[in-house]
Write a protein that holds these residues in place. Structure first.
Motif, PDB file in Angstrom:
ATOM      1  N   VAL A  15      -0.899  17.831 -10.038  1.00 35.97           N
ATOM      2  CA  VAL A  15      -1.266  16.509  -9.097  1.00 35.97           C
ATOM      3  C   VAL A  15      -1.315  15.336 -10.032  1.00 35.97           C
ATOM      4  CG1 VAL A  15      -2.857  15.701  -7.558  1.00 35.97           C
ATOM      5  CG2 VAL A  15      -2.477  18.081  -7.294  1.00 35.97           C
ATOM      6  N   ALA A  16      -0.797  14.134  -9.653  1.00 36.26           N
ATOM      7  CA  ALA A  16      -1.105  13.053 -10.471  1.00 36.26           C
ATOM      8  C   ALA A  16      -1.552  11.962  -9.580  1.00 36.26           C
ATOM      9  CB  ALA A  16       0.106  12.496 -11.177  1.00 36.26           C
ATOM     10  N   ILE A  17      -2.396  10.965 -10.011  1.00 38.20           N
ATOM     11  CA  ILE A  17      -2.877   9.853  -9.244  1.00 38.20           C
ATOM     12  C   ILE A  17      -2.501   8.565  -9.868  1.00 38.20           C
ATOM     13  CG2 ILE A  17      -5.032  10.082 -10.327  1.00 38.20           C
ATOM     14  CD1 ILE A  17      -6.209   9.196  -7.484  1.00 38.20           C
ATOM     15  N   ASN A  18      -2.386   7.513  -8.893  1.00 37.27           N
ATOM     16  CA  ASN A  18      -1.997   6.181  -9.445  1.00 37.27           C
ATOM     17  C   ASN A  18      -3.238   5.496  -8.719  1.00 37.27           C
ATOM     18  OD1 ASN A  18      -1.254   3.319  -9.274  1.00 37.27           O
ATOM     19  ND2 ASN A  18       0.941   3.958 -10.260  1.00 37.27           N
ATOM     20  N   THR A  19      -4.118   4.779  -9.607  1.00 37.09           N
ATOM     21  CA  THR A  19      -5.179   4.150  -9.071  1.00 37.09           C
ATOM     22  C   THR A  19      -4.916   2.784  -8.749  1.00 37.09           C
ATOM     23  OG1 THR A  19      -6.151   3.680 -11.460  1.00 37.09           O
ATOM     24  CG2 THR A  19      -6.937   5.634 -10.284  1.00 37.09           C
ATOM     25  N   LYS A  43      -2.274   6.232  -4.704  1.00 37.71           N
ATOM     26  CA  LYS A  43      -1.355   6.994  -4.381  1.00 37.71           C
ATOM     27  C   LYS A  43      -1.596   8.405  -4.932  1.00 37.71           C
ATOM     28  CE  LYS A  43       2.109   4.090  -2.605  1.00 37.71           C
ATOM     29  NZ  LYS A  43       3.443   3.780  -2.477  1.00 37.71           N
ATOM     30  N   ILE A  44      -1.488   9.447  -4.208  1.00 39.36           N
ATOM     31  CA  ILE A  44      -1.332  10.839  -4.852  1.00 39.36           C
ATOM     32  C   ILE A  44      -0.237  11.523  -4.941  1.00 39.36           C
ATOM     33  CG2 ILE A  44      -2.770  13.067  -4.912  1.00 39.36           C
ATOM     34  CD1 ILE A  44      -5.274  11.671  -3.795  1.00 39.36           C
ATOM     35  N   TYR A  45       0.336  12.109  -5.745  1.00 41.88           N
ATOM     36  CA  TYR A  45       1.587  12.719  -6.067  1.00 41.88           C
ATOM     37  C   TYR A  45       1.487  14.378  -6.353  1.00 41.88           C
ATOM     38  CZ  TYR A  45       3.094   7.783  -6.680  1.00 41.88           C
ATOM     39  OH  TYR A  45       3.365   6.461  -6.331  1.00 41.88           O
ATOM     40  N   VAL A  46       2.369  14.908  -5.968  1.00 42.71           N
ATOM     41  CA  VAL A  46       2.657  16.126  -6.451  1.00 42.71           C
ATOM     42  C   VAL A  46       4.009  16.742  -6.653  1.00 42.71           C
ATOM     43  CG1 VAL A  46       2.401  17.384  -4.038  1.00 42.71           C
ATOM     44  CG2 VAL A  46       1.602  18.835  -5.948  1.00 42.71           C
ATOM     45  N   LYS A  97      -3.589  14.029 -13.734  1.00 43.53           N
ATOM     46  CA  LYS A  97      -2.971  13.038 -14.599  1.00 43.53           C
ATOM     47  C   LYS A  97      -2.986  11.810 -13.857  1.00 43.53           C
ATOM     48  CE  LYS A  97       0.031  16.270 -17.036  1.00 43.53           C
ATOM     49  NZ  LYS A  97       1.373  16.503 -17.466  1.00 43.53           N
ATOM     50  N   LYS A  98      -3.014  10.565 -14.587  1.00 40.78           N
ATOM     51  CA  LYS A  98      -3.354   9.251 -13.818  1.00 40.78           C
ATOM     52  C   LYS A  98      -2.461   8.178 -14.637  1.00 40.78           C
ATOM     53  CE  LYS A  98      -7.407   7.784 -16.275  1.00 40.78           C
ATOM     54  NZ  LYS A  98      -7.135   6.613 -16.803  1.00 40.78           N
ATOM     55  N   SER A  99      -2.351   6.915 -13.719  1.00 42.72           N
ATOM     56  CA  SER A  99      -1.944   5.881 -14.234  1.00 42.72           C
ATOM     57  C   SER A  99      -2.631   4.694 -13.420  1.00 42.72           C
ATOM     58  CB  SER A  99      -0.255   5.782 -13.714  1.00 42.72           C
ATOM     59  OG  SER A  99       0.196   4.523 -14.061  1.00 42.72           O
ATOM     60  N   GLU A 100      -2.788   3.749 -14.160  1.00 44.78           N
ATOM     61  CA  GLU A 100      -3.742   2.372 -13.968  1.00 44.78           C
ATOM     62  C   GLU A 100      -2.559   1.454 -13.737  1.00 44.78           C
ATOM     63  OE1 GLU A 100      -6.945   2.324 -16.509  1.00 44.78           O
ATOM     64  OE2 GLU A 100      -7.925   3.749 -15.330  1.00 44.78           O
ATOM     65  N   VAL A 101      -1.199   1.766 -13.503  1.00 45.60           N
ATOM     66  CA  VAL A 101      -0.051   0.474 -13.650  1.00 45.60           C
ATOM     67  C   VAL A 101       0.681   0.700 -12.226  1.00 45.60           C
ATOM     68  CG1 VAL A 101       2.063  -0.108 -14.771  1.00 45.60           C
ATOM     69  CG2 VAL A 101       0.107   0.998 -16.317  1.00 45.60           C
TER      70      VAL A 101
END
Length: 66
Positions: free
Chosen positions: A27-31, A35-38, A8-12
């Motif tokens: 897992v999610a990532i914010n580009t 940062k990488i979140y879990v 899952k990702k966000s670019e905001v």
């Protein structure tokens, strides 16, 4: 055949997932923020990696999370 894993990702900038966005272990990532979140087993969203962290810190957190 290779398995494709899509995070899952966000670019905001400053966008952080909440417990409604992730299941435990997902897992999610914010580009934008790099940062990488879990979501952990206590239902917390935690940062497992962030730009500027050393490899040792990331490895230790990965081992701790299993």
């Amino acid at each position: 055949m290779a398995t494709v894993i899509k995070l899952k990702k966000s670019e905001v900038a400053s966008s952080v997932p909440d417990t409604g966005d992730l299941v435990v272990g997902e897992v999610a990532i914010n580009t934008a923020d790099q940062k990488i979140y879990v979501r952990d087993s206590s239902d917390n969203i935690v940062i497992v990696a962030s730009k500027g962290e050393t490899l040792g810190t990331v490895l230790a957190m990965s081992i701790a999370l299993g």
